[in-house]
Each structure stands twice: as structure tokens, then as C-alpha cells.
Design a protein around this motif. Structure first.
Motif, PDB file in Angstrom:
ATOM      1  N   ILE A 165       0.840  -1.186  -0.072  1.00 28.91           N
ATOM      2  CA  ILE A 165      -0.035   0.049   0.002  1.00 28.91           C
ATOM      3  C   ILE A 165       0.651   1.487  -0.101  1.00 28.91           C
ATOM      4  CG2 ILE A 165      -1.835   1.204   1.465  1.00 28.91           C
ATOM      5  CD1 ILE A 165      -2.648  -1.188   2.428  1.00 28.91           C
ATOM      6  N   GLY A 166       1.855   1.125   0.929  1.00 25.57           N
ATOM      7  CA  GLY A 166       2.756   2.219   0.823  1.00 25.57           C
ATOM      8  C   GLY A 166       3.507   2.803  -0.486  1.00 25.57           C
ATOM      9  N   ALA A 167       4.006   1.629  -1.115  1.00 26.24           N
ATOM     10  CA  ALA A 167       4.671   1.659  -2.425  1.00 26.24           C
ATOM     11  C   ALA A 167       3.749   2.095  -3.388  1.00 26.24           C
ATOM     12  CB  ALA A 167       5.382   0.725  -2.848  1.00 26.24           C
ATOM     13  N   LEU A 168       2.325   1.812  -3.542  1.00 25.01           N
ATOM     14  CA  LEU A 168       1.584   2.198  -4.535  1.00 25.01           C
ATOM     15  C   LEU A 168       0.865   3.472  -4.195  1.00 25.01           C
ATOM     16  CD1 LEU A 168      -0.434   1.220  -6.784  1.00 25.01           C
ATOM     17  CD2 LEU A 168      -2.109   0.517  -4.834  1.00 25.01           C
ATOM     18  N   ALA A 169       1.232   3.893  -2.931  1.00 20.41           N
ATOM     19  CA  ALA A 169       0.641   5.321  -2.588  1.00 20.41           C
ATOM     20  C   ALA A 169       1.733   6.394  -3.153  1.00 20.41           C
ATOM     21  CB  ALA A 169       0.365   5.767  -1.099  1.00 20.41           C
ATOM     22  N   VAL A 170       2.994   5.965  -2.876  1.00 14.44           N
ATOM     23  CA  VAL A 170       3.989   6.869  -3.703  1.00 14.44           C
ATOM     24  C   VAL A 170       4.077   6.917  -5.117  1.00 14.44           C
ATOM     25  CG1 VAL A 170       6.578   7.015  -3.812  1.00 14.44           C
ATOM     26  CG2 VAL A 170       5.514   6.549  -1.590  1.00 14.44           C
ATOM     27  N   LEU A 171       4.171   5.977  -5.653  1.00 13.80           N
ATOM     28  CA  LEU A 171       4.102   5.635  -6.985  1.00 13.80           C
ATOM     29  C   LEU A 171       2.791   6.527  -7.649  1.00 13.80           C
ATOM     30  CD1 LEU A 171       5.308   2.174  -7.568  1.00 13.80           C
ATOM     31  CD2 LEU A 171       6.710   4.356  -7.778  1.00 13.80           C
ATOM     32  N   VAL A 172       1.543   6.055  -7.315  1.00 11.46           N
ATOM     33  CA  VAL A 172       0.421   6.836  -7.562  1.00 11.46           C
ATOM     34  C   VAL A 172       0.189   8.299  -7.341  1.00 11.46           C
ATOM     35  CG1 VAL A 172      -2.086   6.718  -7.784  1.00 11.46           C
ATOM     36  CG2 VAL A 172      -0.889   4.746  -7.712  1.00 11.46           C
ATOM     37  N   GLY A 173       1.005   8.560  -6.074  1.00 17.50           N
ATOM     38  CA  GLY A 173       0.819   9.966  -5.722  1.00 17.50           C
ATOM     39  C   GLY A 173       1.747  11.022  -6.578  1.00 17.50           C
ATOM     40  N   LEU A 174       2.918  10.163  -7.082  1.00 11.80           N
ATOM     41  CA  LEU A 174       4.002  10.942  -7.895  1.00 11.80           C
ATOM     42  C   LEU A 174       3.289  11.089  -9.382  1.00 11.80           C
ATOM     43  CD1 LEU A 174       7.384   9.342  -7.138  1.00 11.80           C
ATOM     44  CD2 LEU A 174       6.658  12.038  -6.669  1.00 11.80           C
ATOM     45  N   TRP A 175       2.654  10.141  -9.812  1.00 19.02           N
ATOM     46  CA  TRP A 175       2.125  10.184 -11.268  1.00 19.02           C
ATOM     47  C   TRP A 175       0.854  11.131 -11.183  1.00 19.02           C
ATOM     48  CZ3 TRP A 175      -2.997   7.289 -12.253  1.00 19.02           C
ATOM     49  CH2 TRP A 175      -3.218   7.286 -13.482  1.00 19.02           C
ATOM     50  N   LEU A 176       0.091  11.280 -10.006  1.00 20.27           N
ATOM     51  CA  LEU A 176      -1.087  12.182  -9.962  1.00 20.27           C
ATOM     52  C   LEU A 176      -0.847  13.597  -9.754  1.00 20.27           C
ATOM     53  CD1 LEU A 176      -3.736  10.082  -7.996  1.00 20.27           C
ATOM     54  CD2 LEU A 176      -3.922  10.271 -10.385  1.00 20.27           C
ATOM     55  N   ALA A 177       0.381  13.717  -9.221  1.00 15.85           N
ATOM     56  CA  ALA A 177       0.893  14.922  -8.885  1.00 15.85           C
ATOM     57  C   ALA A 177       1.236  15.483 -10.278  1.00 15.85           C
ATOM     58  CB  ALA A 177       2.033  15.080  -7.804  1.00 15.85           C
ATOM     59  N   ASP A 178       2.180  14.700 -11.014  1.00 14.56           N
ATOM     60  CA  ASP A 178       2.372  15.244 -12.396  1.00 14.56           C
ATOM     61  C   ASP A 178       1.486  15.587 -13.292  1.00 14.56           C
ATOM     62  OD1 ASP A 178       4.437  15.360 -14.570  1.00 14.56           O
ATOM     63  OD2 ASP A 178       3.453  13.483 -15.342  1.00 14.56           O
ATOM     64  N   SER A 218       8.676  13.330 -10.854  1.00 14.39           N
ATOM     65  CA  SER A 218       7.851  12.112 -11.095  1.00 14.39           C
ATOM     66  C   SER A 218       8.533  11.215 -12.453  1.00 14.39           C
ATOM     67  CB  SER A 218       6.618  12.834 -11.955  1.00 14.39           C
ATOM     68  OG  SER A 218       5.789  11.761 -12.480  1.00 14.39           O
ATOM     69  N   PRO A 219       8.772   9.694 -12.128  1.00 12.40           N
ATOM     70  CA  PRO A 219       9.289   8.950 -13.273  1.00 12.40           C
ATOM     71  C   PRO A 219       8.449   9.070 -14.294  1.00 12.40           C
ATOM     72  CG  PRO A 219       9.325   7.854 -10.871  1.00 12.40           C
ATOM     73  CD  PRO A 219       8.586   9.374 -10.963  1.00 12.40           C
ATOM     74  N   TRP A 220       7.057   9.135 -14.361  1.00 13.26           N
ATOM     75  CA  TRP A 220       6.077   9.014 -15.386  1.00 13.26           C
ATOM     76  C   TRP A 220       6.443  10.131 -16.344  1.00 13.26           C
ATOM     77  CZ3 TRP A 220       2.765   5.810 -17.720  1.00 13.26           C
ATOM     78  CH2 TRP A 220       1.925   6.350 -18.376  1.00 13.26           C
ATOM     79  N   HIS A 221       6.800  11.433 -15.766  1.00  9.01           N
ATOM     80  CA  HIS A 221       6.892  12.393 -16.733  1.00  9.01           C
ATOM     81  C   HIS A 221       8.247  12.542 -17.552  1.00  9.01           C
ATOM     82  CE1 HIS A 221       6.951  16.740 -18.176  1.00  9.01           C
ATOM     83  NE2 HIS A 221       8.186  16.765 -17.697  1.00  9.01           N
ATOM     84  N   HIS A 222       9.381  11.828 -16.973  1.00 11.49           N
ATOM     85  CA  HIS A 222      10.486  11.428 -17.711  1.00 11.49           C
ATOM     86  C   HIS A 222      10.330  10.227 -18.575  1.00 11.49           C
ATOM     87  CE1 HIS A 222      12.950  14.180 -15.311  1.00 11.49           C
ATOM     88  NE2 HIS A 222      12.223  13.883 -14.375  1.00 11.49           N
ATOM     89  N   PHE A 223       9.422   9.372 -18.219  1.00 10.74           N
ATOM     90  CA  PHE A 223       9.341   8.294 -19.163  1.00 10.74           C
ATOM     91  C   PHE A 223       8.673   8.870 -20.523  1.00 10.74           C
ATOM     92  CE2 PHE A 223       5.674   5.181 -20.623  1.00 10.74           C
ATOM     93  CZ  PHE A 223       6.933   4.451 -21.267  1.00 10.74           C
ATOM     94  N   GLN A 224       7.635   9.952 -20.662  1.00 12.58           N
ATOM     95  CA  GLN A 224       7.033  10.362 -21.653  1.00 12.58           C
ATOM     96  C   GLN A 224       7.964  10.692 -22.730  1.00 12.58           C
ATOM     97  OE1 GLN A 224       3.616  10.120 -22.033  1.00 12.58           O
ATOM     98  NE2 GLN A 224       4.150   8.880 -20.305  1.00 12.58           N
ATOM     99  N   SER A 225       9.120  11.317 -22.278  1.00 15.20           N
ATOM    100  CA  SER A 225      10.167  11.775 -23.267  1.00 15.20           C
ATOM    101  C   SER A 225      10.525  10.543 -24.184  1.00 15.20           C
ATOM    102  CB  SER A 225      11.157  12.364 -22.511  1.00 15.20           C
ATOM    103  OG  SER A 225      10.880  13.489 -22.040  1.00 15.20           O
ATOM    104  N   PHE A 226      10.594   9.534 -23.578  1.00 20.61           N
ATOM    105  CA  PHE A 226      11.185   8.195 -23.996  1.00 20.61           C
ATOM    106  C   PHE A 226       9.892   7.544 -25.178  1.00 20.61           C
ATOM    107  CE2 PHE A 226      13.936   8.191 -20.832  1.00 20.61           C
ATOM    108  CZ  PHE A 226      15.514   7.672 -21.218  1.00 20.61           C
ATOM    109  N   SER A 227       8.732   7.791 -24.443  1.00 24.39           N
ATOM    110  CA  SER A 227       7.467   7.418 -25.344  1.00 24.39           C
ATOM    111  C   SER A 227       7.641   8.312 -26.599  1.00 24.39           C
ATOM    112  CB  SER A 227       6.417   7.864 -24.305  1.00 24.39           C
ATOM    113  OG  SER A 227       5.347   7.253 -24.925  1.00 24.39           O
ATOM    114  N   THR A 228       7.899   9.246 -26.825  1.00 28.35           N
ATOM    115  CA  THR A 228       7.780  10.130 -27.923  1.00 28.35           C
ATOM    116  C   THR A 228       9.015   9.940 -28.959  1.00 28.35           C
ATOM    117  OG1 THR A 228       8.571  12.127 -26.815  1.00 28.35           O
ATOM    118  CG2 THR A 228       6.257  11.890 -26.904  1.00 28.35           C
TER     119      THR A 228
END
Length: 244
Positions: free
Chosen positions: A177-190, A204-214
Motif C-alpha cells: 500500500i505504501g509503495a503504491l501510494a508513493v508511485l500513484v501519488g507522484l503520477w497524479l501530482a505530475d 515524477s518518473p512518469w513525466h520523464h518516461f514520456q520523453s522516451f515514449s515520444t
């Protein structure tokens, strides 16, 4: 020694019936999403034929598939990391592990690498699915490789966060639950951050992943993932060092 511990973690995962059930469900979801995107691409062919710069099959099918996998693993990785250290502490085997000839650094890296290899095997079918489209279409291999690299770095960051949270408690469920809260929290904050230079984008790791995604291979994004992952691994080593 790190290799031996990584192999031990892999064996522990592969001998669990729940692991195979999760693997089966994941492969079904991956295949369903891939085939659904493929059908949508085929249905769009008349409209795409009228465009001057037609998006390629990699952009229309591959990129959304990688994004879906990234989101799905954000939710599922804590289920695997929750047992790495928390279960050792709950079963009172952590002290035995720390008193072994292995250093704390080797223990942390062994567990990290073992789970990372497992998750890489889980997603290895994604580029193979997309690669199968090369039979009847032209693939953008640069974009494909960029997404593969970004996904691997993102998974490493997920595992590092989950491993650290697992070291903080003796209850695997709380660790998940703690790890999920951290990961989802960073994603939602981004997602919620509207400013172009918001600090939430930076951490946010998700934000930096988007560069690779494009298809943008930015050394700054790669360095972020390396520093982000290393930071949580070092925090885990420090945490276990205080327990020893």
C-alpha cells in the motif's frame, strides 16, 4: 554473491502459484490491448490514407501499448516488492540474512536485480508483439527502442521505490500500500501540475518516461532515472544498516 541472491529471488517468485496466475492475466491483458489497437488501426486506414503525414503503426499501436504497460506495472510492482524485505522481517529471517557473509549492499542489489530481471521477462513479449507487425508494415525501430529503454528504466525506478518501502515495515500488505501510494501519488501530482516548470514534473518518473515514449532520447531523463533509482537503493541500504 549478488548473482546467487538474485537467482534465489527469481526461484522464489517462479515457485509461487500466484506468480504464474498474475503472469497469465498480464499476458492476456497485453495481448487483448494489442489486438484491440491493431483493429482500431485497421479501421482507421481510410482516414489515414487521406493524411499527408500519416502516423506510423509504431505510433498508433506501439506507443499506447507501452504506456498501458507502464501504468499497469505501476499498480502491480508493489505486489511483488512488498515481500522482498518486509516478509523477511515478519518471518524473522532478516537477521539471519544480515548475519550471512553477504554485505547489506549485496543483499539489496541482489533482491533488486532478481525482481528487475523477472519484470523484464514479463514485458519482453511487448516488443515481440509490435515486431510481428513488421511483416506487413514499416516499423519505426528508433521509436520502438526508445520506448523499450524508457520502460526498463521506469520499471527499475518502481522496484527501487517498492524495495525501500518494504524495508520500512514488517507487514507486506502495508509495504504494498505504501509503495503504491508513493508511485500513484507522484503520477497524479505530475498530471495535476499545470505549470511547465513545476517541480512535480521534475521528480515524477512518469513525466520523464514520456520523453522516451515520444522517441526523444534525452540524457537528462536517463540521468534522472539513474539518480532516482540509486537514491532509493541507498536509502534501503541505510535502513537495513540501522537494523543490523
Amino acid at each position: 554473491m549478488i548473482r546467487l541472491l538474485a537467482v534465489r529471488e527469481l526461484r522464489s517468485l517462479l515457485t509461487s502459484p500466484s506468480t504464474w496466475f498474475i503472469l497469465a492475466v498480464l499476458q492476456f491483458i497485453f495481448a487483448w490491448f494489442f489486438l484491440n489497437n491493431l483493429q482500431s488501426f485497421l479501421d482507421m486506414q481510410p482516414q489515414l490514407a487521406q493524411l499527408a503525414n500519416t502516423p506510423g503503426v509504431t505510433t498508433i499501436i506501439g506507443v499506447p501499448l507501452f504506456n498501458m504497460v507502464a501504468l499497469l506495472l505501476m499498480m502491480l510492482t508493489p505486489m511483488f516488492t512488498m515481500r522482498l524485505i518486509a516478509e523477511e522481517r515478519r518471518n524473522q529471517t532478516l537477521s539471519l540474512l544480515l548475519s550471512s557473509p553477504l554485505s547489506i549492499r549485496q543483499i539489496v542489489l541482489g533482491k533488486f536485480i532478481g525482481l528487475l530481471i523477472f519484470l523484464c521477462v514479463v514485458v519482453c513479449g511487448i516488443p515481440l508483439m509490435i515486431g510481428s507487425l513488421s511483416v506487413g508494415s514499416h516499423l519505426d525501430y528508433g521509436l520502438l527502442l526508445s520506448n523499450v529503454l524508457g520502460l526498463l528504466l521506469l520499471i527499475a525506478s518502481y522496484v527501487a521505490v517498492g524495495l525501500y518501502i518494504s524495508s520500512l515495515t514488517a507487514q507486506p500488505i502495508i509495504a504494498a500500500i505504501g509503495a503504491l501510494a508513493v508511485l500513484v501519488g507522484l503520477w497524479l501530482a505530475d498530471l495535476a501540475a499545470t505549470a511547465e516548470i513545476s517541480p512535480w514534473h521534475f521528480i515524477s518518473p512518469w513525466h520523464h518516461f514520456q520523453s522516451f515514449s515520444t522517441g526523444l532520447l534525452d540524457s537528462g531523463d536517463a540521468i534522472f532515472f539513474l539518480l532516482f533509482t540509486s537514491m532509493f537503493l541507498l536509502l534501503t541500504i541505510k535502513r537495513l544498516g540501522s537494523h543490523a
